[in-house]
Every structure is written in structure tokens, then in C-alpha cells.
Write a protein that holds these residues in place. Structure first.
Motif, PDB file in Angstrom:
ATOM      1  N   ALA A  34      -4.587 -10.080  -4.296  1.00 54.47           N
ATOM      2  CA  ALA A  34      -5.348  -9.629  -5.465  1.00 54.47           C
ATOM      3  C   ALA A  34      -5.207  -8.117  -5.550  1.00 54.47           C
ATOM      4  O   ALA A  34      -4.903  -7.443  -4.548  1.00 54.47           O
ATOM      5  CB  ALA A  34      -6.815 -10.033  -5.369  1.00 54.47           C
ATOM      6  N   ASP A  35      -5.439  -7.571  -6.739  1.00 53.42           N
ATOM      7  CA  ASP A  35      -5.227  -6.130  -6.917  1.00 53.42           C
ATOM      8  C   ASP A  35      -6.312  -5.493  -7.765  1.00 53.42           C
ATOM      9  O   ASP A  35      -7.233  -6.164  -8.252  1.00 53.42           O
ATOM     10  CB  ASP A  35      -3.831  -5.859  -7.495  1.00 53.42           C
ATOM     11  N   ASP A  36      -6.183  -4.181  -7.948  1.00 56.81           N
ATOM     12  CA  ASP A  36      -7.198  -3.433  -8.682  1.00 56.81           C
ATOM     13  C   ASP A  36      -7.138  -3.689 -10.182  1.00 56.81           C
ATOM     14  O   ASP A  36      -8.001  -3.192 -10.924  1.00 56.81           O
ATOM     15  CB  ASP A  36      -7.087  -1.938  -8.377  1.00 56.81           C
ATOM     16  N   GLN A  37      -6.158  -4.443 -10.642  1.00 56.73           N
ATOM     17  CA  GLN A  37      -6.077  -4.818 -12.051  1.00 56.73           C
ATOM     18  C   GLN A  37      -6.685  -6.196 -12.315  1.00 56.73           C
ATOM     19  O   GLN A  37      -6.682  -6.674 -13.450  1.00 56.73           O
ATOM     20  CB  GLN A  37      -4.620  -4.806 -12.512  1.00 56.73           C
ATOM     21  N   GLY A  38      -7.168  -6.852 -11.272  1.00 57.32           N
ATOM     22  CA  GLY A  38      -7.812  -8.145 -11.438  1.00 57.32           C
ATOM     23  C   GLY A  38      -6.874  -9.328 -11.397  1.00 57.32           C
ATOM     24  O   GLY A  38      -7.264 -10.444 -11.775  1.00 57.32           O
ATOM     25  N   ASN A  39      -5.646  -9.141 -10.912  1.00 57.59           N
ATOM     26  CA  ASN A  39      -4.702 -10.250 -10.760  1.00 57.59           C
ATOM     27  C   ASN A  39      -4.909 -10.953  -9.426  1.00 57.59           C
ATOM     28  O   ASN A  39      -5.168 -10.308  -8.407  1.00 57.59           O
ATOM     29  CB  ASN A  39      -3.257  -9.744 -10.808  1.00 57.59           C
ATOM     30  N   ALA A  40      -4.765 -12.267  -9.426  1.00 55.57           N
ATOM     31  CA  ALA A  40      -4.735 -13.063  -8.196  1.00 55.57           C
ATOM     32  C   ALA A  40      -3.409 -13.813  -8.173  1.00 55.57           C
ATOM     33  O   ALA A  40      -2.967 -14.353  -9.193  1.00 55.57           O
ATOM     34  CB  ALA A  40      -5.899 -14.041  -8.146  1.00 55.57           C
ATOM     35  N   PHE A  41      -2.769 -13.845  -7.012  1.00 61.24           N
ATOM     36  CA  PHE A  41      -1.419 -14.399  -6.900  1.00 61.24           C
ATOM     37  C   PHE A  41      -1.308 -15.185  -5.601  1.00 61.24           C
ATOM     38  O   PHE A  41      -1.809 -14.756  -4.555  1.00 61.24           O
ATOM     39  CB  PHE A  41      -0.396 -13.262  -6.926  1.00 61.24           C
ATOM     40  N   TYR A  42      -0.676 -16.343  -5.681  1.00 63.37           N
ATOM     41  CA  TYR A  42      -0.378 -17.171  -4.500  1.00 63.37           C
ATOM     42  C   TYR A  42       1.102 -17.477  -4.477  1.00 63.37           C
ATOM     43  O   TYR A  42       1.728 -17.721  -5.530  1.00 63.37           O
ATOM     44  CB  TYR A  42      -1.147 -18.492  -4.551  1.00 63.37           C
ATOM     45  N   ILE A  43       1.679 -17.495  -3.279  1.00 65.38           N
ATOM     46  CA  ILE A  43       3.045 -17.978  -3.115  1.00 65.38           C
ATOM     47  C   ILE A  43       3.222 -18.514  -1.699  1.00 65.38           C
ATOM     48  O   ILE A  43       2.651 -17.972  -0.747  1.00 65.38           O
ATOM     49  CB  ILE A  43       4.084 -16.860  -3.401  1.00 65.38           C
ATOM     50  N   ASP A  92      22.445 -24.155   3.739  1.00 64.76           N
ATOM     51  CA  ASP A  92      23.001 -22.894   4.231  1.00 64.76           C
ATOM     52  C   ASP A  92      22.090 -21.701   3.992  1.00 64.76           C
ATOM     53  O   ASP A  92      22.345 -20.614   4.503  1.00 64.76           O
ATOM     54  CB  ASP A  92      24.364 -22.616   3.571  1.00 64.76           C
ATOM     55  N   ALA A  93      21.043 -21.877   3.192  1.00 66.46           N
ATOM     56  CA  ALA A  93      20.170 -20.756   2.846  1.00 66.46           C
ATOM     57  C   ALA A  93      18.768 -21.283   2.579  1.00 66.46           C
ATOM     58  O   ALA A  93      18.579 -22.479   2.349  1.00 66.46           O
ATOM     59  CB  ALA A  93      20.709 -20.031   1.610  1.00 66.46           C
ATOM     60  N   PRO A  94      17.777 -20.395   2.595  1.00 59.69           N
ATOM     61  CA  PRO A  94      16.405 -20.821   2.280  1.00 59.69           C
ATOM     62  C   PRO A  94      16.233 -21.127   0.797  1.00 59.69           C
ATOM     63  O   PRO A  94      17.069 -20.777  -0.041  1.00 59.69           O
ATOM     64  CB  PRO A  94      15.555 -19.610   2.688  1.00 59.69           C
ATOM     65  N   VAL A  95      15.116 -21.773   0.484  1.00 62.45           N
ATOM     66  CA  VAL A  95      14.751 -22.017  -0.903  1.00 62.45           C
ATOM     67  C   VAL A  95      14.603 -20.680  -1.624  1.00 62.45           C
ATOM     68  O   VAL A  95      14.017 -19.730  -1.095  1.00 62.45           O
ATOM     69  CB  VAL A  95      13.423 -22.808  -0.981  1.00 62.45           C
ATOM     70  N   ALA A  96      15.131 -20.599  -2.841  1.00 56.07           N
ATOM     71  CA  ALA A  96      15.070 -19.367  -3.612  1.00 56.07           C
ATOM     72  C   ALA A  96      13.654 -19.123  -4.136  1.00 56.07           C
ATOM     73  O   ALA A  96      12.856 -20.048  -4.304  1.00 56.07           O
ATOM     74  CB  ALA A  96      16.047 -19.439  -4.783  1.00 56.07           C
ATOM     75  N   TYR A  97      13.369 -17.858  -4.438  1.00 57.34           N
ATOM     76  CA  TYR A  97      12.042 -17.454  -4.921  1.00 57.34           C
ATOM     77  C   TYR A  97      11.600 -18.276  -6.121  1.00 57.34           C
ATOM     78  O   TYR A  97      10.445 -18.721  -6.186  1.00 57.34           O
ATOM     79  CB  TYR A  97      12.063 -15.966  -5.282  1.00 57.34           C
ATOM     80  N   ASP A  98      12.490 -18.496  -7.086  1.00 57.79           N
ATOM     81  CA  ASP A  98      12.061 -19.163  -8.317  1.00 57.79           C
ATOM     82  C   ASP A  98      11.743 -20.631  -8.111  1.00 57.79           C
ATOM     83  O   ASP A  98      11.151 -21.271  -8.984  1.00 57.79           O
ATOM     84  CB  ASP A  98      13.100 -18.986  -9.431  1.00 57.79           C
ATOM     85  N   GLN A  99      12.095 -21.204  -6.952  1.00 60.53           N
ATOM     86  CA  GLN A  99      11.788 -22.598  -6.665  1.00 60.53           C
ATOM     87  C   GLN A  99      10.622 -22.757  -5.697  1.00 60.53           C
ATOM     88  O   GLN A  99      10.237 -23.881  -5.373  1.00 60.53           O
ATOM     89  CB  GLN A  99      13.035 -23.290  -6.098  1.00 60.53           C
ATOM     90  N   ALA A 100      10.074 -21.655  -5.230  1.00 63.26           N
ATOM     91  CA  ALA A 100       8.950 -21.714  -4.292  1.00 63.26           C
ATOM     92  C   ALA A 100       7.653 -21.959  -5.052  1.00 63.26           C
ATOM     93  O   ALA A 100       7.491 -21.521  -6.195  1.00 63.26           O
ATOM     94  CB  ALA A 100       8.850 -20.406  -3.513  1.00 63.26           C
ATOM     95  N   PRO A 101       6.682 -22.663  -4.452  1.00 60.42           N
ATOM     96  CA  PRO A 101       5.378 -22.843  -5.110  1.00 60.42           C
ATOM     97  C   PRO A 101       4.663 -21.511  -5.253  1.00 60.42           C
ATOM     98  O   PRO A 101       4.555 -20.743  -4.293  1.00 60.42           O
ATOM     99  CB  PRO A 101       4.634 -23.798  -4.172  1.00 60.42           C
TER     100      PRO A 101
END
Length: 858
Positions: free
Chosen positions: A462-471, A515-524
Motif C-alpha cells: 500500500a502507498d501514500d496515494q491510497g493504492n493497495a496491490f497484491y501479487i 526453462d523459465a519462471p512464469v512471466a509477470y503478466d501471467q502471475a496472480p
């Protein structure tokens, strides 16, 4: 690892800036400003320089002008507090435990003798050699980004300076008995990277060291190590070899399937957004449940590079110059242990008649033996080399289980190997450093786009702008969509996964390879203005109003029953707010420290009704045990609604919780459209009274009163360097996972304390029904806390910046001679509250206990 260019968090987009109107094309006085200054990475001219101020509770505030010097200060300060843990971690990762301590784990510092004769050191040493982490670190070092190289080299220099100060007498504070011992020696940047590589494998391949040690294509004892050609042929060496053989054979008969992602290795995390906070700014609750001993121990610090970095929080010991869970001027974040899988076990189809060749897309692939040697101490200052083969595929080591752990055998038809997505993960430092430097949501998210270094964690922000984020962008194998569908749909794969506790895939088909980890755009992931939260269930209901679906099955299950702790967390999210329906920082801290127990809130009123109906008629538990539960019922009726020190019958509720099964004891089953409220309703068949009767008999049978206050039974008592009890016990408030607690603690740490440092333990209390040690790990002295809430923090933002309170429940230092060995422990015991975190210069100056500058010329 992601290969995108290095992101420097403090840099801003540059461009041509002109003053005046856009149509003044012929102006000649337009000025292009100087580019935004970049943080200095390496110390100029190789001169490392850092200032370390310690404030109350021993918290170091470390300031430097560049990243390398900041890590230099961190290395020195961590060595002051945790020299023995750091030194042991390095020798473990470098496969040198047997060299200094012989083949067995845990030494008694007073005698130098092993406390456990189990070949654990030998298994670890060969296992980490098989995983190749030292070789990988040496190869990777020149290719690392500048920040990583600076952090590793600076930390090693700070650690080494502290060793030199100890040796010269410049440091006068007594240290732990490990100081001056041969295994406590100067380290290099490669040593530190090797250590980080070993930590990255903790949720994956490091659980399989025994199975790597045991793996061999033969059917006999070929896996046992043997003397190298140069080994001394002496009575002592022969005796040691006979001992190793005996212990190895015995160990092979007691192995169990590794447990990965254990629920105790957990945490709670909240990110609150503008819609649910009183001032419309973000707020973070961080509450990791981690070991109170060992190398997964947190350490608090405040790191500053003036004009570029100002970050405070907790880090795992050995993290060189970065904060893992913390906050800066604009944002805060925390982590919880993810349900995601970070490795795949592959089932190989072998070529007929050849146990060292497997088929992959119908092509023959080699299983390669490699001989490794480990130095083993046989006493009297003498070591001998033992050697054995380990077996490797191109993507990971072979594993094999003894027959009792079938089906992981190696025979004429099949064999198994492990591929870990965190192997030689070079992104760890870059990723956390990028989070530390970030100043807004976009920059914080960019860290996850650029790097894959958050090895096993969910992240709440969370930040000073009021955003909450999960990944959950922990390092998860990136499988094809066909492979993911097979994991969801194949009965055989699902059955094997459920049985083993991890995914086992065919190794003969490239469809299942990665061969590689899951990409950012496919992560929950989820961005909200109300809240995100996690208490170690999967990503699925991070926010019940917006369930996350359609991600790789390797991230965990969806549409499944939630733990009692998750249900407690979501209940607190709803009913712990102020009268205005919004959270203040005080509300969040009160929720954390409320010590409510969801199990009691779910069933206790119904249980007491059944108690009244039962009266004094004995409840039949077994053919040999019947119990009058009326005293237990009377005690539970006095329980005060929380697991605090003064909570009468708190232990009885706990023992009941360890016998409670939601499937067996609740009538209304789980419904995935109502995960917060189902299952519910206590079964009327009397089965819950049987569980209560067994709990009651267990407590009374071990000499404990049913109405004893929890604080008289639950305590923290640390161990002395020789493994003896300190004799100082702190009564302890807090619940347990089985009760549906939020601020939770547990009692045995053996599985998560992979250090040589011995810990005392009390005899186990015995279960009244089974006669075995209790599942709750109750001892004859009570509940001896060694695990649970560790680095706790609540951070909110005001116009003037972050406002934070926190606590390191087991204190800052592992040095028994330090005044900060037990001070925060005592604070929690007496207050069950957080304390102010000193972030501003004025607050630091007002409570400075010591102020020292250190320097070193490379």
C-alpha cells in the motif's frame, strides 16, 4: 530469470524540457536541465565508509553514500548481532560442515561433541555439492548486475572487518563462543552469493537433500560414501566410516516424504487502500510467522543513502544491504509464504536395460554420474576425504527414495529428478533492492516485471496515494498451457500431486518441460482501493469481492476451503474497523494483537450447549477411556474470548483445536461461493464432545489444570550457546493456527532450524488416547514457543510521511551477551503491543545509544 534491462528505481524519464509557450520555436535560451542524479553503486576509489547508529532495542540505522558502503555497514552490524548464524550459514552452503564438525548435526560448544548422530552434516554437504550452488555462484559473479556485486562485496567486507576487530581487540563487547573458532573465518562475495543460492532453494530442492544423497542406479548400498584414495587408513578413520555406514542405513529406514510449503511457515499480510482507511492513504500490516531461531530469523535495520534511499524494516539474516519487509517514505509492503510450487519432480522413462539413459521426446538423454568429495573431521584436528557419486540430468539432480517411500524408486523402468525454478536465482538482490528504491506503485510493479527474485512469497503493498496491490510473482515454473491443463484435468497427475504434496510430471515429453519462471503478466495479481490480504491460503480470495482465477495450477488451489486463520483474517478485516467503518493505525494494531480465535467464535457457544446436555455423564473416548467433561465445560465457559496470558482454559481450547476436524465436526459443508462462512454448524452427533474429552484427559494426565491461564503454560525461554536452558521464561500471549488465531505461535522448530547451534527442549507431553507425543507439541513444562509472529509492523502514511510501529518478538541479537538479546522479547511479554519505529532524523537523534563510523580500503 527475467532478462529485461536493469531498472534503477530513482531514475526518472528524461527528455527535453523547455520553458515558455510551445510556439516559441525560435527561442535560443531554452535550457536542457541536468539529468536526474543516479545513486552511486560502488565506493569511489574502493574506500568503503558507513555510519552505524544504534537506537533503543539495538536497532541499527546505517547510512552511506553508495550501495556498496551501505552493504558494508549492514555486514558489520549483522555480524555484531548474528556472527554465529552467518558463519554457520556460509559453511553449510559451501559444504564444509563435515570438515569442521564431523558427519553429524548439532554440536555441543562445551564439549565439541555431536548432539545428534544422524549423518545430517554429510547429507547436507553432498546435497549442496550436487545442487552445484558454489560452482554456480563462482560462474555467475562476473555476470551479475552492478548493484548485486556491490551489495555482496560490501557485505563481505563489513563482516570481515568485524572479524578483524574481534581479533585485534578493537571490539570489546563479548561475543558468542563461536568467535575465534576455525569455522568462523573471512568470507568473499562468492561465499555470500552461494549462501543466497542455498536460501533460494529452501522451498524446493533443499527439501530433497536426503533423496539426492540416496539416489543411485544400483539396488544396494552403492549410495554410501567411501574413502577417497588419499584417505588415511587409521583406526579412527575406519571407526568413523563404520559409524557413517551404520547411521546412513538407519537413516534410510526413517525417511519420510519431504513436506514443502508447510502451513506453519506462514504469515499474515494486509494492504489497505483509500476506501477503508480514515485518512484515505494506504496502510500495511506485516506479520510473518517464521522461526525464532536459525537462519530464517529476521533482523531489523534502517538503511539510508541521502537523497536516494530511506528504507526501514526486517530482513532475513544474511540479506546484504536490503530490506525484505518494510517501508520507505512513500510505500510499504509485506510478504507471506506462498502456496505456489517452485520446482517440479519429473518421472523419467528409462531406456530398456540402461538405468543411466532416459527418453525425452523419444530421444536418448544421459544421466551423468559425478564424483564429489567432502572433507570429514574424525577428531584430533584430522580430516579425511569421503567421496561418492551423485547423478545429474541436464536440468537437475536425480532423487530416489527407499522402498518405503515408493513410488520414488530408481529401477529398470523409471527414475526421478528435481528441477527447481530458483536454482542459481541471480535476481534476489536486484529485486528487493528495486522494491526498496521504488517510490510509487508503477515503480514497485516494475521491480516484478524486471526481476524474478521474490523466491517464495506473496506480496501485499500500500502507498501514500491510497493504492493497495497484491501479487504472487514468486519463482514458479513456467509450463505450457497444455501442461497446466493436464495438471488441472489429468486424474493420474492430480492423484499423484495429492498423494505427494507436490507436482510430479512425465519427464519424457517436452510438453511438460520448462526453462523459465512464469512471466509477470501471467502471475496472480490485484490492484484495489479497499484491501488485499493473505494468510497463507492461495491467491484465490485475496479480496473476496474479486476472486482471482485462471492462473497456473502451480500457484495453488482455488475454490477450496479456507483455513480458520484466513477466515479469522477476513473477519478482522470486516469487524475490527472503527465506528466509522474505516481503519486507523490503532485499529490495525489492535486487530493484530487481539488474539482472537476463530474456532471458538465458530463453535464454542454450540459446544457449551452440548456440554450442558451431556452433564456429568462420561463421554466414551475409547474402550479404555471415558471422561466426565463437565469440568472441561466449566473451564471453557470462563474463556474470555482471546488467547491472552490471562485467558482461562486457553490450553484446553488449543488441545481441542488439535483434535477438531471441520469435515468431521461441522454439519454444513464448504461452499466455494461463501468461503468466509462455510463450513459451519457444530455436528450434533457428540463427536465434538469426544474431542473435548480427549483434550481434557491429555491436559489432566500431564498434570495441567483445565482452567489454567494460558500465560502460565505458554512461554518463551531461549537457549544458551551450549544448548542449555537460559532459565529466564517470559509468559506469552498468542493463539495457534489450529484455533484459528491470527497472531499465532508454534512450539517446535526442528524442521526449520537448520543450524549447528543447539537448542534445549523439554520432554514431550503424551496424548491420553494414543500414548504418543501430542500433536500440539505440548511439553511437560507447557508450550515452549520457538516459532510464529516475528517481525511485526503496522505502517500508515500521513502528510509528513510514514508513521510506523513494529516489534521483533525475539529481539535484535542472537548474542547472549548483548543487551538486545531479550529486550524486545520482554517488551512483548509485558505489553503484547508494538513499539514506535524511529524513522525520522529527530526521532533517531533523541534515542541514539551509540554512534560509530567504520571504513575500509579495498
Amino acid at each position: 530469470m527475467k532478462k529485461t534491462p536493469l531498472w534503477i528505481a530513482m531514475s526518472l524519464a528524461s527528455g527535453l524540457l523547455v520553458s515558455g509557450c510551445s510556439n516559441d520555436d525560435d527561442r535560443t535560451d531554452a535550457v536542457t536541465p541536468e539529468p536526474e542524479p543516479q545513486v552511486m553503486v560502488f565506493a569511489p576509489d574502493g574506500k568503503l565508509d558507513a555510519r552505524i547508529r544504534r537506537t533503543t532495542y539495538g536497532v541499527p540505522h546505517i547510512e552511506a553514500d553508495n550501495i556498496e558502503s551501505l552493504a558494508f555497514g549492514s555486514g558489520y552490524a549483522q555480524a555484531q548481532d548474528h556472527l554465529c548464524l552467518l558463519a554457520d550459514g556460509v559453511i553449510k552452503a559451501n559444504s564444509e560442515r563435515s570438515k569442521y564438525f564431523g558427519p553429524h548435526k548439532s554440536i555441543d560448544f562445551a564439549t565439541g561433541l555431536p548432539l545428534q548422530e544422524d549423518n545430517q552434516n554429510l547429507v547436507n554437504d553432498f546435497g549442496y555439492k550436487a545442487l552445484g550452488i558454489r560452482e554456480a555462484a563462482a560462474t555467475a559473479m562476473p555476470t551479475l548486475g552492478e548493484r548485486s556485486r556491490a551489495m555482496l562485496s560490501g557485505f563481505a567486507a563489513g563482516y570481515n572487518l568485524y572479524l578483524a576487530d574481534l581479533a585485534s581487540g578493537a571490539v570489546t563487547t563479548p561475543n558468542l563462543p563461536c568467535a575465534g573458532q576455525p569455522w568462523v573465518k573471512p568470507i568473499t562475495d562468492v561465499d555470500m552469493l552461494t549462501y543466497l543460492f542455498s536460501m533460494a532453494l529452501l522451498p524446493g530442492a533443499a527439501n530433497f537433500l536426503d533423496l539426492i544423497f540416496f539416489a543411485n542406479p544400483g539396488d544396494g548400498d552403492e549410495y554410501l560414501p567411501r574413502p577417497a584414495a588419499t584417505a588415511l587408513n587409521t583406526p579412527a578413520s575406519k571407526a568413523m566410516l563404520a559409524d557413517v555406514r551404520t547411521k546412513a542405513l538407519a537413516r534410510s529406514q526413517t525417511l519420510t516424504t519431504p513436506q514443502v510449503n508447510p502451513m506453519d511457515m506462514g504469515s499474515n499480510g494486509w494492504g489497505l487502500g483509500a476506501e477503508v482507511t480514515e485518512n484515505g492513504k494506504g496502510m500495511v500490516l506485516g506479520n510473518p510467522h517464521f522461526p525464532h531461531t536459525g537462519q530464517l530469523r529476521f533482523w531489523q535495520s534502517h538503511l539510508t543513502i541521502p537523497g536516494f534511499l530511506d528504507v526501514m524494516g526486517g530482513s532475513l539474516v544474511g540479506m546484504p544491504g536490503a530490506v525484505n519487509i518494510g517501508f520507505n517514505q512513500n510505500l510499504a509492503w509485506t510478504h507471506t509464504f506462498s502456496t505456489a510450487e517452485h520446482f517440479i519432480m519429473y518421472n523419467l522413462a528409462l531406456k530398456q536395460g540402461d538405468r543411466l539413459t532416459y527418453l525425452f521426446d523419444e530421444e536418448e538423454m544421459a544421466i551423468t554420474p559425478r564424483t564429489y568429495s567432502v572433507e570429514v573431521n574424525i577428531g584430533g584436528g584430522v580430516t579425511i576425504p569421503l567421496e561418492k557419486e551423485v547423478y545429474l540430468t541436464a536440468k537437475g539432480p536425480m532423487v530416489e527414495a527407499p522402498p518405503q517411500l515408493a513410488p520414488f524408486g530408481w529401477d529398470d523402468n523409471q527414475a526421478f529428478f528435481i528441477q527447481d525454478a530458483n536454482m542459481a536465482n541471480t535476481d534476489v538482490l536486484e529485486h528487493w533492492s528495486a522494491m526498496n528504491f521504488a517510490s510509487n506503485l508503477e515503480q514497485f510493479q516494475q521491480a516484478f516485471k524486471d526481476f524474478d527474485g521474490v523466491i517464495f512469497n506473496n506480496t501485499m503493498y500500500a502507498d501514500d496515494q491510497g493504492n493497495a496491490f497484491y501479487i504472487d510473482d514468486s519463482t514458479v515454473p513456467g509450463l505450457s498451457s497444455d501442461a497446466e491443463n493436464a495438471i488441472w484435468l489429468s486424474p493420474d497427475i492430480r492423484a499423484a500431486r495429492e498423494s505427494a504434496g507436490f507436482t510430479i510430471l512425465p519427464g519424457d515429453d517436452s510438453m511438460f518441460a520448462f526453462d523459465a519462471p512464469v512471466a509477470y503478466d501471467q502471475a496472480p495479481k490485484l490492484v484495489r482501493q479497499d484491501f488485499v490480504q493473505n494468510s497463507n491460503n492461495s491467491y484465490w480470495i485475496t479480496n473476496p469481492a474479486s476472486p482471482i482465477e485462471n492462473v497456473s495450477p502451480l500457484y495453488g488451489d482455488r475454490r477450496v476451503e479456507q483455513s480458520l486463520r484466513t477466515r479469522m483474517a477476513l473477519t478482522l478485516m470486516s469487524d475490527a474497523r472503527g465506528d466509522d467503518g474505516k481503519f486507523s493505525r490503532q485499529d490495525v494494531e489492535a486487530a493484530l494483537m487481539s488474539n482472537r480465535a476463530y474456532l471458538a467464535e465458530l463453535v464454542l457457544p454450540q459446544l457449551l450447549v452440548q456440554c450442558e446436555a451431556q452433564g456429568t455423564t462420561p463421554v466414551v473416548v475409547s474402550d479404555s477411556l471415558s471422561v466426565d467433561v463437565s469440568p472441561a465445560c466449566a473451564a471453557l465457559a470462563k474463556w474470555n474470548g482471546a488467547q491472552n496470558q490471562d485467558s482461562v482454559a486457553g490450553a484446553l481450547l488449543r488441545e481441542f483445536g488439535y483434535r477438531f476436524d471441520t469435515e468431521a465436526h461441522l454439519d454444513v459443508p464448504f461452499v466455494y461461493t461463501d468461503p468466509l462462512n462455510t463450513p459451519n454448524t457444530l455436528a450434533a452427533d457428540g463427536s465434538a464432545l469426544v474431542a473435548l474429552a480427549a483434550a481434557s484427559a491429555t491436559l489432566t494426565g500431564n498434570g495441567f489444570a483445565l482452567d489454567a491461564p494460558l500465560g502460565s503454560m505458554q512461554f518463551v525461554e531461549k537457549s544458551m550457546p551450549d544448548g542449555s536452558a537460559s532459565g529466564v521464561r517470559f509468559p506469552w500471549a498468542g493463539a495457534n493456527n489450529r484455533e484459528g488465531g491470527f497472531n499465532v505461535f508454534a512450539y517446535s522448530n526442528e524442521a526449520n532450524d537448520d543450524t549447528l547451534l543447539p537448542q534445549h527442549a523439554y520432554p514431550a507431553a503424551l496424548d491420553a488416547v494414543t500414548g504418543a507425543p501430542t500433536a500440539s507439541e505440548l511439553t511437560t513444562e507447557g508450550y515452549h514457543v520457538r516459532y510464529g509472529s516475528s517481525w511485526m509492523m503496522v505502517v500508515g502514511f500521513e502528510e509528513e510521511g510514514p508513521q510506523a510501529r513494529g516489534l521483533l518478538s525475539y529481539s535484535e541479537s542472537n548474542n547472549v551477551m548483548s543487551p538486545h538479546w531479550n529486550d524486545q522479547t520482554q517488551y512483548y511479554s509485558q505489553n503484547t503491543a508494538l513499539r514506535p519505529l524511529l524513522f525520522t532524523e529527530s526521532a533517531i537523534a533523541a534515542e541514539t545509544l551509540s554512534d560509530r563510523s567504520i571504513e575500509f580500503q579495498k
